[in-house]
Write a protein that holds these residues in place. Structure first.
Motif, PDB file in Angstrom:
ATOM      1  N   SER A  14       0.831  -1.210   0.000  1.00 47.03           N
ATOM      2  CA  SER A  14       0.000   0.000   0.000  1.00 47.03           C
ATOM      3  C   SER A  14       0.856   1.248   0.000  1.00 47.03           C
ATOM      4  O   SER A  14       0.564   2.232  -0.694  1.00 47.03           O
ATOM      5  N   ASP A  15       1.947   1.221   0.778  1.00 50.81           N
ATOM      6  CA  ASP A  15       2.832   2.382   0.836  1.00 50.81           C
ATOM      7  C   ASP A  15       3.479   2.653  -0.526  1.00 50.81           C
ATOM      8  O   ASP A  15       3.567   3.799  -0.965  1.00 50.81           O
ATOM      9  N   THR A  21       1.390   6.971  -6.716  1.00 50.70           N
ATOM     10  CA  THR A  21       0.308   7.934  -6.970  1.00 50.70           C
ATOM     11  C   THR A  21       0.753   9.353  -6.649  1.00 50.70           C
ATOM     12  O   THR A  21       0.521  10.290  -7.425  1.00 50.70           O
ATOM     13  N   VAL A  22       1.399   9.502  -5.503  1.00 54.36           N
ATOM     14  CA  VAL A  22       1.865  10.833  -5.087  1.00 54.36           C
ATOM     15  C   VAL A  22       2.900  11.364  -6.071  1.00 54.36           C
ATOM     16  O   VAL A  22       2.880  12.550  -6.439  1.00 54.36           O
ATOM     17  N   ALA A 167     -15.039  10.062 -10.240  1.00 52.37           N
ATOM     18  CA  ALA A 167     -15.968   8.939 -10.041  1.00 52.37           C
ATOM     19  C   ALA A 167     -15.205   7.658  -9.695  1.00 52.37           C
ATOM     20  O   ALA A 167     -15.609   6.900  -8.798  1.00 52.37           O
ATOM     21  N   ILE A 168     -14.099   7.422 -10.394  1.00 51.15           N
ATOM     22  CA  ILE A 168     -13.302   6.227 -10.119  1.00 51.15           C
ATOM     23  C   ILE A 168     -12.748   6.272  -8.695  1.00 51.15           C
ATOM     24  O   ILE A 168     -12.799   5.286  -7.945  1.00 51.15           O
ATOM     25  N   ILE A 169     -12.223   7.425  -8.309  1.00 53.74           N
ATOM     26  CA  ILE A 169     -11.647   7.567  -6.966  1.00 53.74           C
ATOM     27  C   ILE A 169     -12.718   7.350  -5.900  1.00 53.74           C
ATOM     28  O   ILE A 169     -12.460   6.742  -4.850  1.00 53.74           O
ATOM     29  N   HIS A 170     -13.932   7.804  -6.166  1.00 54.35           N
ATOM     30  CA  HIS A 170     -15.006   7.701  -5.176  1.00 54.35           C
ATOM     31  C   HIS A 170     -15.568   6.283  -5.076  1.00 54.35           C
ATOM     32  O   HIS A 170     -15.796   5.776  -3.959  1.00 54.35           O
ATOM     33  N   PHE A 171     -15.781   5.642  -6.220  1.00 57.29           N
ATOM     34  CA  PHE A 171     -16.509   4.366  -6.201  1.00 57.29           C
ATOM     35  C   PHE A 171     -15.607   3.136  -6.154  1.00 57.29           C
ATOM     36  O   PHE A 171     -16.034   2.090  -5.666  1.00 57.29           O
ATOM     37  N   ILE A 179      -5.655  -1.718  -5.137  1.00 57.09           N
ATOM     38  CA  ILE A 179      -4.835  -0.662  -5.732  1.00 57.09           C
ATOM     39  C   ILE A 179      -5.428   0.675  -5.307  1.00 57.09           C
ATOM     40  O   ILE A 179      -6.649   0.818  -5.229  1.00 57.09           O
ATOM     41  N   PRO A 180      -4.591   1.662  -4.976  1.00 57.00           N
ATOM     42  CA  PRO A 180      -5.131   2.973  -4.598  1.00 57.00           C
ATOM     43  C   PRO A 180      -6.037   3.538  -5.690  1.00 57.00           C
ATOM     44  O   PRO A 180      -5.686   3.504  -6.872  1.00 57.00           O
ATOM     45  N   SER A 181      -7.183   4.020  -5.304  1.00 53.00           N
ATOM     46  CA  SER A 181      -8.149   4.488  -6.295  1.00 53.00           C
ATOM     47  C   SER A 181      -7.616   5.663  -7.118  1.00 53.00           C
ATOM     48  O   SER A 181      -7.929   5.782  -8.310  1.00 53.00           O
ATOM     49  N   SER A 182      -6.798   6.523  -6.525  1.00 52.09           N
ATOM     50  CA  SER A 182      -6.225   7.647  -7.277  1.00 52.09           C
ATOM     51  C   SER A 182      -5.300   7.152  -8.379  1.00 52.09           C
ATOM     52  O   SER A 182      -5.330   7.658  -9.512  1.00 52.09           O
TER      53      SER A 182
END
Length: 517
Positions: A14-15, A21-22, A167-171, A179-182
């Motif tokens: 996750s990290d 992403t960051v 929408a992808i990040i939210h749902f 996988i991180p949504s962002s």
């Protein structure tokens, strides 16, 4: 050993994914802030890499992301314009030294003086600043270099891709957290634009607009050690010292407030003094490697936390991914649609803004609401450091006024003696109220002032007691002072002889007075 994770239950996967992403979101931000400061894009990217890496490894807040920021860039621009980039590098080194000293002398604890209404204004103001910063992505430079807003199909496509990203990040988290949504949103939108050959603005287009060069790129080599080429003289110190002090203060304020915010979100506690040292070491290093310096970034930190990056590995991997982009992956990063990154930042805005503060009208004191609105407005209008100072000053004045108004007196007569019992703190704001309760000419020959319910806070209170003793002496009356602390007795010059000492009952506390030092 460096603590890579907050706890054993945290996932390294996750990290790392959160760090990726960051890093994707860091590229356009670092480039944009470099242009704000008037330096080359790589100066901003190197700062984001080095500051991010070092603070993640040795700072006091796992999961917090640091890098080049707009709050520092707007201060740097005049220095660079007047004296050149070499003076900027020297200033960043000195800035870092001041930050290390702040940590060594444990000044990070003073972040506790920031009231909650100031924190609300801080997060709301930064959310608005992040939102407004995205507006430039809806603009482009025409043939004459004049900024124009996107029109027609381009604007509709931009808005559509932003909506898809959000929408992808939210749902997506409701379906899977593998996988991180962002990150999933950025990859999905990028592949969609490439697969359908959509005419969407990319990171490459942004670089071209900023530089005026269609072939502009973020590609570069490893940061090289470089001693700032400035004269070692008093004149140089006079130039860089004011900037270094301002940058150090802004960097620490933004970093420590962001640390406090992440503490609240994660229900853990970072170490403020250690973060000061980490920020300082990072800035000293980046000054010697051609970077523009930096501090904590609330937007990227929120992306990291929301993506599951709670450990040190998230910040370290973000910095390493960013370096990889610079060395070998620039062509891939430059293909990312700007709309995907804007969508990620809009989600950050929604998550950062304290919406509950809009429901506080009529539920909290009006003075606290004024502080929230003032800090929010000044953050947007000026910068974070000024906003926080303004908020703390307003809060302190309100606090002083309330406590000054709360001082009361119990007055009674005992035979031929009048007893005054003040209740509440005696300090600069309440001394006038204290004086007004006494009338030496009308009082009996013997007067007692009992401080058992009153704490003397500062030198103004000491002076008020001395002046009171002098008034009764001139009126030919006998004054007795009871239950003063030893520190108060030591500081009194005129009233020392009228204090009644009772070692078993007299309170023990410190008085805020330079004489004790």
């Amino acid at each position: 050993m460096i603590q890579l994770l907050v706890s054993k239950s945290q996932s390294l996967k996750s990290d790392v994914l959160s760090g990726l992403t960051v890093a994707l979101a860091l590229v356009p931000e670092a480039v944009a802030f470099a242009f704000v400061a008037g330096v080359e894009p790589l100066v901003g990217l190197y700062a984001a890499f080095m500051v991010g890496l070092i603070t993640a490894a040795i700072g006091g807040r796992p999961g917090m992301i640091s890098g080049a920021t707009g709050a520092l860039a707007v201060v740097m621009v005049s220095l660079v314009a007047q004296h050149g980039v070499e003076y900027l590098f020297a200033t960043v080194v000195l800035m870092g030294i001041f930050q290390v000293l702040a940590g060594v002398f444990r000044l990070g604890k003073f972040i506790r003086l920031v009231p909650h209404p100031v924190m609300l204004g801080f997060v709301n103001g930064l959310a608005i600043v992040i939102f407004l910063a995205q507006m430039k992505q809806f603009q482009f430079s025409d043939e004459n270099g004049v900024l124009q807003w996107l029109q027609g199909e381009q604007m509709m496509l931009m808005l559509g891709l932003i909506a898809l990203t959000m929408a992808i990040i939210h749902f997506l988290p409701k379906l899977t957290r593998a996988i991180p949504s962002s990150l999933a949103a950025i990859l999905t939108v990028t592949l969609l634009v490439i697969g359908l050959d959509l005419d969407a603005r990319t990171v490459q287009d942004v670089l071209a607009d900023m530089t005026g060069n269609p072939a502009a790129t973020i590609a570069g080599g490893l940061p090289q050690f470089h001693i700032p080429m400035v004269p070692l003289s008093v004149e140089t110190l006079k130039i860089i010292l004011p900037y270094a002090l301002i940058l150090a203060a802004i960097g620490l304020i933004e970093s420590l407030l962001t640390l406090t915010l992440i503490d609240e979100i994660t229900e853990t506690r970072g170490r403020g003094n250690k973060e000061c040292i980490g920020q300082g070491v990072a800035n000293v290093a980046t000054g010697f490697f051609g970077g523009m310096g930096g501090c904590a970034m609330i937007g990227q930190s929120m992306i990291n936390i929301n993506s599951g990056g709670f450990g040190r590995a998230s910040g370290i991997s973000a910095a390493l991914f960013l370096l990889t982009f610079i060395l070998v992956g620039s062509s891939f990063i430059e293909m990312i649609p700007v709309a995907a990154l804007v969508g990620v930042m809009f989600i950050v805005v929604i998550g950062t803004f304290e919406w509950a503060s809009l429901r506080l009208w009529g539920k909290i004191p009006r003075s606290d609401l004024i502080v929230v609105v003032a800090v929010t407005g000044v953050t947007v209008w000026q910068d974070l450091a000024i906003a926080v100072v303004v908020g703390v000053i307003i809060s302190a004045l309100v606090f002083a006024w309330k406590h000054a108004s709360n001082m009361s007196f119990d007055i009674r007569d005992e035979y031929d003696t009048k007893v005054y019992v003040p209740n509440g703190p005696l300090f600069f704001a309440s001394v006038q109220n204290f004086r007004d309760h006494f009338n030496p000419k009308m009082d009996p020959p013997e007067v007692i002032v009992d401080f058992k319910n009153c704490r003397v806070m500062d030198h103004s209170g000491i002076e008020a007691i001395d002046a009171l003793a002098e008034r009764y002496e001139k009126a030919g009356k006998e004054l007795h002072l009871r239950h003063l602390s030893p520190e108060c007795r030591n500081l009194l010059t005129k009233a020392g002889s009228v204090v009644e000492v009772n070692s078993s009952e007299d309170p023990k506390y410190k008085v805020a007075d330079d004489s004790l030092a």
